[in-house]
Design a protein around this motif. Structure first.
Motif, PDB file in Angstrom:
ATOM      1  N   GLY A  57       3.406  -8.678  -0.700  1.00 43.55           N
ATOM      2  CA  GLY A  57       3.767  -7.648   0.272  1.00 43.55           C
ATOM      3  C   GLY A  57       4.681  -6.594  -0.328  1.00 43.55           C
ATOM      4  O   GLY A  57       4.536  -5.398  -0.065  1.00 43.55           O
ATOM      5  N   CYS A  59       3.372  -2.295  -1.830  1.00 44.10           N
ATOM      6  CA  CYS A  59       4.018  -1.048  -1.423  1.00 44.10           C
ATOM      7  C   CYS A  59       4.168  -0.075  -2.579  1.00 44.10           C
ATOM      8  O   CYS A  59       4.516   1.097  -2.371  1.00 44.10           O
ATOM      9  CB  CYS A  59       5.380  -1.333  -0.794  1.00 44.10           C
ATOM     10  SG  CYS A  59       5.263  -2.155   0.816  1.00 44.10           S
ATOM     11  N   ASN A  87       3.216 -11.606   3.720  1.00 49.38           N
ATOM     12  CA  ASN A  87       2.841 -10.227   3.368  1.00 49.38           C
ATOM     13  C   ASN A  87       3.549  -9.216   4.259  1.00 49.38           C
ATOM     14  O   ASN A  87       4.069  -8.194   3.787  1.00 49.38           O
ATOM     15  CB  ASN A  87       1.329 -10.031   3.516  1.00 49.38           C
ATOM     16  CG  ASN A  87       0.497 -10.656   2.413  1.00 49.38           C
ATOM     17  OD1 ASN A  87      -0.722 -10.731   2.514  1.00 49.38           O
ATOM     18  ND2 ASN A  87       1.124 -11.112   1.343  1.00 49.38           N
ATOM     19  N   THR A 121       6.223  -6.194   3.147  1.00 50.56           N
ATOM     20  CA  THR A 121       6.019  -4.761   3.383  1.00 50.56           C
ATOM     21  C   THR A 121       7.111  -4.187   4.287  1.00 50.56           C
ATOM     22  O   THR A 121       7.526  -3.043   4.100  1.00 50.56           O
ATOM     23  CB  THR A 121       4.640  -4.496   4.010  1.00 50.56           C
ATOM     24  OG1 THR A 121       4.491  -5.261   5.218  1.00 50.56           O
ATOM     25  CG2 THR A 121       3.520  -4.869   3.047  1.00 50.56           C
ATOM     26  N   GLY A 135       2.710  -1.442   5.478  1.00 54.69           N
ATOM     27  CA  GLY A 135       3.862  -0.758   4.889  1.00 54.69           C
ATOM     28  C   GLY A 135       4.014   0.635   5.470  1.00 54.69           C
ATOM     29  O   GLY A 135       5.127   1.080   5.778  1.00 54.69           O
TER      30      GLY A 135
END
Length: 282
Positions: A65, A69, A145, A149, A234
């Motif tokens: 995660g 980004c 995840n 994010t 994200g």
């Protein structure tokens, strides 16, 4: 003329008799694996993922995660340095591939990859135990995840790891997801799920070209404006923290439809087709 009643020789099963053992090994190494072989490779990978301890899944999912980004940041960095022009999107979309390269080549646990790898063990052996293992994996990986994010979105939104110019560019890049309603996001997420799942199927035969496979497919996802639930989360978190959408809008309007579409595309379409083509052979 060739006699059509005589079956064609199986070149893979019956290599030329005048070849040395070393030559046969070289042919085997260079030849692409059959669909049955790829299915087994991906199934074994999925079975290994299903057996991973919860802590390992959480840490790996969290790292994925965070790493995904990098796509948002790379797109923002390119966006702010390029002039307004029709071709700018072609260059900015290259930034989208960065996070996926890090995550997939780093063997981090990304939810959308598990829509095919972790599903094949269940498709091959449809038992209650395997179904429970799949739900456990999906829950841990997806949660991890999302936390990853959200953390990076908070770091970006509070200008801890970027400046005001980079934040503005990241928001501008992220606003594209606000143009779609629930149904449109779900429909755009379906091909994204299919394409990401195809990466897991292609990589066993990539033979040193893994980087280009990932870049090519994720570049198409970006150019097509398709919705990926983890990368898109994200953007959704960032827009929420900037006050451009609510928590309900981020989760219910952006993340949830992308999640459903990715599952439909990755599991409902790709995994079913991938398993179906070899079902009678295994």
């Amino acid at each position: 003329m060739l006699d059509s009643s005589v079956p064609a020789p199986d070149l893979e099963a019956q290599p030329s008799g005048n070849m040395s053992e070393e030559d046969k090994r070289e042919v085997s190494d260079r030849g692409a694996g059959s669909a049955r072989v790829v299915h087994e490779v991906v199934r074994l990978q999925g079975d290994e993922e299903l057996d991973r301890p919860a802590r390992s899944l959480l840490f790996s999912g969290f790292a994925a995660g965070v790493a995904i980004c990098a796509s948002i940041l790379a797109e923002a960095f390119l966006y702010m340095r390029l002039p307004e022009a029709p071709w700018r999107e072609l260059i900015v979309s290259l930034g989208y591939t960065v996070g996926f390269v890090v995550v997939i080549l780093g063997n981090l646990q990304l939810f959308t990859e598990t829509t095919v790898t972790a599903v094949l063990p269940l498709a091959t052996h449809p038992t209650g135990r395997n179904f429970g293992r799949l739900l456990r994996l999906w829950a841990f990986v997806f949660l991890a995840n999302m936390v990853g994010t959200l953390l990076v979105a908070a770091l970006i939104g509070n200008q801890i790891i970027v400046g005001p110019d980079e934040l503005g560019a990241a928001l501008e890049v992220s606003r594209a997801i606000l143009k779609h309603d629930f149904l449109k996001t779900l429909l755009l997420a379906t091909p994204a799920g299919f394409l990401i799942a195809s990466i897991a199927w292609i990589l066993p035969n990539a033979r040193g070209n893994e980087f280009w496979v990932i870049v090519l497919i994720t570049y198409v996802i970006s150019l097509g404006g398709f919705s990926h639930v983890v990368a898109g989360s994200g953007e959704a978190w960032l827009l929420m923290l900037a006050g451009e959408t609510t928590l309900f809008g981020a989760v219910g309007g952006l993340i949830l439809p992308a999640l459903l579409g990715n599952i439909i595309g990755g599991t409902g379409l790709f995994a079913v087709v991938a398993h179906g083509q070899v079902r009678d052979e295994i």
